[in-house]
Write a protein that holds these residues in place. Structure first.
Motif, PDB file in Angstrom:
ATOM      1  N   VAL A   1      -3.879  10.866  36.444  1.00  0.00           N
ATOM      2  CA  VAL A   1      -3.945  10.023  37.831  1.00  0.00           C
ATOM      3  C   VAL A   1      -2.803   8.746  37.766  1.00  0.00           C
ATOM      4  O   VAL A   1      -3.610   8.013  36.660  1.00  0.00           O
ATOM      5  N   TRP A   2      -2.032   8.456  38.717  1.00  0.00           N
ATOM      6  CA  TRP A   2      -1.352   7.379  38.634  1.00  0.00           C
ATOM      7  C   TRP A   2      -2.235   6.198  38.973  1.00  0.00           C
ATOM      8  O   TRP A   2      -3.106   6.047  39.773  1.00  0.00           O
ATOM      9  N   GLY A   3      -1.965   5.051  38.166  1.00  0.00           N
ATOM     10  CA  GLY A   3      -3.069   3.959  38.039  1.00  0.00           C
ATOM     11  C   GLY A   3      -4.301   4.406  37.772  1.00  0.00           C
ATOM     12  O   GLY A   3      -4.554   4.753  36.680  1.00  0.00           O
TER      13      GLY A   3
ATOM     14  N   ILE B   1      -4.980   1.382  34.477  1.00  0.00           N
ATOM     15  CA  ILE B   1      -4.451   0.065  35.176  1.00  0.00           C
ATOM     16  C   ILE B   1      -3.832   0.430  36.472  1.00  0.00           C
ATOM     17  O   ILE B   1      -3.047   1.245  36.688  1.00  0.00           O
ATOM     18  N   SER B   2      -4.615  -0.157  37.577  1.00  0.00           N
ATOM     19  CA  SER B   2      -3.990   0.104  38.771  1.00  0.00           C
ATOM     20  C   SER B   2      -3.102  -0.898  39.338  1.00  0.00           C
ATOM     21  O   SER B   2      -2.826  -2.090  38.749  1.00  0.00           O
ATOM     22  N   ALA B   3      -2.328  -0.539  40.458  1.00  0.00           N
ATOM     23  CA  ALA B   3      -1.337  -1.325  41.138  1.00  0.00           C
ATOM     24  C   ALA B   3      -1.645  -2.701  41.355  1.00  0.00           C
ATOM     25  O   ALA B   3      -1.051  -3.752  40.848  1.00  0.00           O
ATOM     26  N   PRO B   4      -2.887  -2.743  42.013  1.00  0.00           N
ATOM     27  CA  PRO B   4      -3.428  -4.362  42.031  1.00  0.00           C
ATOM     28  C   PRO B   4      -3.662  -5.289  41.109  1.00  0.00           C
ATOM     29  O   PRO B   4      -3.108  -6.412  40.754  1.00  0.00           O
ATOM     30  N   GLN B   5      -4.207  -4.487  39.971  1.00  0.00           N
ATOM     31  CA  GLN B   5      -4.253  -5.304  38.600  1.00  0.00           C
ATOM     32  C   GLN B   5      -3.023  -5.664  37.830  1.00  0.00           C
ATOM     33  O   GLN B   5      -2.594  -6.893  37.453  1.00  0.00           O
TER      34      GLN B   5
ATOM     35  N   LEU C   1      -0.326   1.548  49.914  1.00  0.00           N
ATOM     36  CA  LEU C   1       0.004   2.377  50.824  1.00  0.00           C
ATOM     37  C   LEU C   1       0.653   1.640  52.230  1.00  0.00           C
ATOM     38  O   LEU C   1       0.084   2.322  53.110  1.00  0.00           O
ATOM     39  N   ASP C   2       1.625   1.014  52.034  1.00  0.00           N
ATOM     40  CA  ASP C   2       2.097   0.506  53.143  1.00  0.00           C
ATOM     41  C   ASP C   2       3.610   0.931  53.212  1.00  0.00           C
ATOM     42  O   ASP C   2       4.517   0.300  52.658  1.00  0.00           O
ATOM     43  N   GLY C   3       3.909   1.998  54.119  1.00  0.00           N
ATOM     44  CA  GLY C   3       5.250   2.470  54.081  1.00  0.00           C
ATOM     45  C   GLY C   3       6.287   1.672  54.940  1.00  0.00           C
ATOM     46  O   GLY C   3       7.358   1.761  54.523  1.00  0.00           O
TER      47      GLY C   3
ATOM     48  N   TRP D   1       4.277 -10.203  46.507  1.00  0.00           N
ATOM     49  CA  TRP D   1       4.676  -8.759  46.654  1.00  0.00           C
ATOM     50  C   TRP D   1       5.250  -8.149  45.172  1.00  0.00           C
ATOM     51  O   TRP D   1       5.791  -8.860  44.349  1.00  0.00           O
ATOM     52  N   GLY D   2       5.089  -6.919  45.070  1.00  0.00           N
ATOM     53  CA  GLY D   2       5.558  -6.324  43.863  1.00  0.00           C
ATOM     54  C   GLY D   2       5.712  -4.743  44.056  1.00  0.00           C
ATOM     55  O   GLY D   2       4.960  -4.128  44.551  1.00  0.00           O
ATOM     56  N   ALA D   3       7.148  -4.321  43.573  1.00  0.00           N
ATOM     57  CA  ALA D   3       7.382  -2.725  43.740  1.00  0.00           C
ATOM     58  C   ALA D   3       7.970  -2.442  42.174  1.00  0.00           C
ATOM     59  O   ALA D   3       8.200  -3.112  41.483  1.00  0.00           O
TER      60      ALA D   3
ATOM     61  N   MET E   1       7.200   2.253  45.965  1.00  0.00           N
ATOM     62  CA  MET E   1       5.874   2.035  45.804  1.00  0.00           C
ATOM     63  C   MET E   1       5.485   0.577  45.617  1.00  0.00           C
ATOM     64  O   MET E   1       6.204  -0.138  44.677  1.00  0.00           O
ATOM     65  N   ASP E   2       5.246  -0.073  46.775  1.00  0.00           N
ATOM     66  CA  ASP E   2       5.039  -1.493  46.533  1.00  0.00           C
ATOM     67  C   ASP E   2       3.261  -1.712  47.074  1.00  0.00           C
ATOM     68  O   ASP E   2       2.676  -1.152  47.764  1.00  0.00           O
ATOM     69  N   THR E   3       2.954  -2.947  46.275  1.00  0.00           N
ATOM     70  CA  THR E   3       1.672  -3.459  46.711  1.00  0.00           C
ATOM     71  C   THR E   3       1.691  -5.136  46.715  1.00  0.00           C
ATOM     72  O   THR E   3       2.602  -5.684  46.246  1.00  0.00           O
TER      73      THR E   3
END
Ligand SMILES: C[S@@+](CC[C@H](N)C(=O)[O-])C[C@H]1O[C@@H](n2cnc3c(N)ncnc32)[C@H](O)[C@@H]1O
Length: 458
Positions: A116-118, A152-156, A196-198, A216-218, A254-256
């Motif tokens: 699983v990603w993240g 480790i997930s994207a927000p972390q 998940l913001d296209g 912001w991070g991608a 993919m950005d968060t």
């Protein structure tokens, strides 16, 4: 036949982000099932392969099986119900696709792994899909155990890269999707993480909330990582440009991001709640704020035949509904939506009914509602409670006018109002719905603070 499914969070695609626990788990898997999402997401499948190559010892034999991902409908055009149904249908199709592959595995392939990603806990359906698979095998009499290993997930990683904590001191973090952001954004939410913001939905907030700080991070965790930080209105055009260029280069993005209130914004919304109070009493009746433990009197007052007869909907509360109503009373009190009291017999401590003030309409105005259970009718309890609560509303809660209304015909309610000093103001035609679809006139009453002070009803 398989006997174990492992759901392994692999972080953001770099072998360095895989935890020790996840690395160990990787080496126990015979077959990895990887969703092949086609085209642009091929890079992600390759990243998963790199993780396996780097971390699984060469003497452990394993296979990676790509499972064609069923097609999804046009999410962006769907309303929330259709979106939810679309995702559920898609999950069911995925379960079928995985089961087909698993059923064809060799006898010595007993442990299946999902990479699983993240982290599996963040916007990922694998746990739900595996639950359904395990259930399916259990129904067929096969016992398949499963476990989940965090990643480790994207927000972390976003927070680490920007060197910030995600929350401000003692405050909450709201995590949401680009699809929901604009509808639900409210400064009272505190700091907001968007995934998940296209379409970079925060663009739509830049005019209304220009001072929000954007982190912001991608492509976080990859060699192509991009970071931008700044005042939303100042950096949004740059982020849009950088993002569009990167999407062009990679074919996907993919950005968060985190939207943070400016530092001088209070972390807790201004308190507009009712003032706290202990029990109020006239010696015969006690009124005190409703707590979760008062759910039975909340239920019994509402479910009584006479109350339901005059109710707008005429539907009894289930025990669970009554428990929720009672449990919500504290929050309603603190938010200033309603001050709900339970009416108690001072002599016995027995719950007799409920009475509440809702803050609605123009400032300074409170709308009252009340009722007692049958055993306490005709004993003046409601009138006493109404007087106590009126005094509290004027003298402690700062209200200037109290209003109440009852359906034409509900004589008992009118008598209580009049005895407590309320004056009939008039009849409002067809104002209140009845359970049978008809409507009743409402007899409306009010009591001003001036009149209350002048008359001091005892
Ligand atoms: C389907 S969700 C999966 C999230 C994942 N389970 C996690 O823990 O981060 C995909 C979303 O995660 C975020 N995301 C995933 N990988 C990312 C990355 N490398 N950089 C930035 N955001 C990423 C993006 O918001 C993306 O739309």
């Amino acid at each position: 036949m398989i006997d174990r499914i492992r759901i392994i969070g692999i972080g953001m695609g770099s072998p360095e982000h895989v935890t020790g626990e996840a690395a160990q788990a990787l080496s126990t898997v015979d077959v990895f099932l990887v969703a092949d999402k086609g085209g642009a997401k091929a890079d992600l499948v390759a990243a998963r392969q790199r993780v396996c190559d780097a971390l699984i010892p060469s003497d452990h034999a394993y296979r990676v099986v790509e499972v064609a991902d069923p097609k999804r409908g046009p999410d962006a055009e769907r309303d929330d119900t259709a979106y939810g149904q679309g995702v559920r249908d898609w999950h069911a199709a995925r379960v079928d696709a995985y089961a087909e592959v698993i059923d064809g595995l060799g006898d010595d392939e007993t442990t299946v792994g999902f990479l699983v990603w993240g982290d599996p806990a963040f916007y990922d359906s694998t746990i739900r899909v595996v639950d359904a698979l395990v259930e399916r095998y259990a129904a067929a009499g096969a016992d398949v155990e499963h476990d989940v290993i965090a990643g480790i997930s994207a927000p972390q990683l976003l927070a680490a890269r920007h060197r910030i904590p995600l929350n401000r001191i003692g405050a909450s973090i709201h995590v949401t999707t680009g699809r929901r952001l604009v509808d639900e954004y409210d400064p009272a939410l505190g700091d907001v993480v968007v995934m998940l913001d296209g379409g970079l939905a925060c663009t739509e907030l830049a005019d209304a909330y220009p001072d929000l700080e954007l982190f912001w991070g991608a492509y976080l965790g990859s060699p192509d990582e991009l970071l931008v930080r700044g005042r939303l209105a100042d950096v949004i055009d740059e982020v849009r440009r950088v993002r569009a260029e990167a999407r062009e280069r990679h074919g996907w993005v993919m950005d968060t991001y985190l939207l943070r209130q400016p530092a001088d914004t209070p972390t807790v919304p201004a308190v507009t709640g009712y003032p706290e109070t202990g029990p109020l009493t006239d010696g015969v009746v006690v009124v005190r704020p409703v707590t979760a433990g008062d759910w039975q009197v909340v239920r019994d007052e509402h479910n009584d035949e006479e109350s339901l007869r005059w109710d707008l909907f005429g539907k009894p509360y289930t025990d669970d509904e009554a428990r929720q109503k009672a449990a919500q009373a504290r929050r309603e009190w603190r938010s200033g939506r309603a001050a709900r009291f339970v009416i108690v017999d001072a002599a016995t401590g027995e719950g007799a009914g409920v009475i509440g003030v809702m803050r609605m309409g123009p400032p300074g105005l409170g709308l009252l509602g009340y009722g007692v259970v049958p055993a306490f009718r005709g004993r003046g309890f409601t009138t006493r409670a109404l007087r106590l609560v009126s005094r509290w509303a004027f003298e402690s809660a700062g209200l200037a006018v109290l209003e109440l209304g009852h359906k034409a015909g509900n004589v008992a309610s009118g008598k209580v109002a009049a005895r407590a000093g309320f004056r009939a103001e008039g009849r409002l035609t067809a104002r209140l719905p009845n359970p049978d679809g008809t409507r009743s006139d409402e007899i409306y009453y009010s009591l001003t603070k001036e009149r209350f002070d002048a008359e001091r009803p005892e």
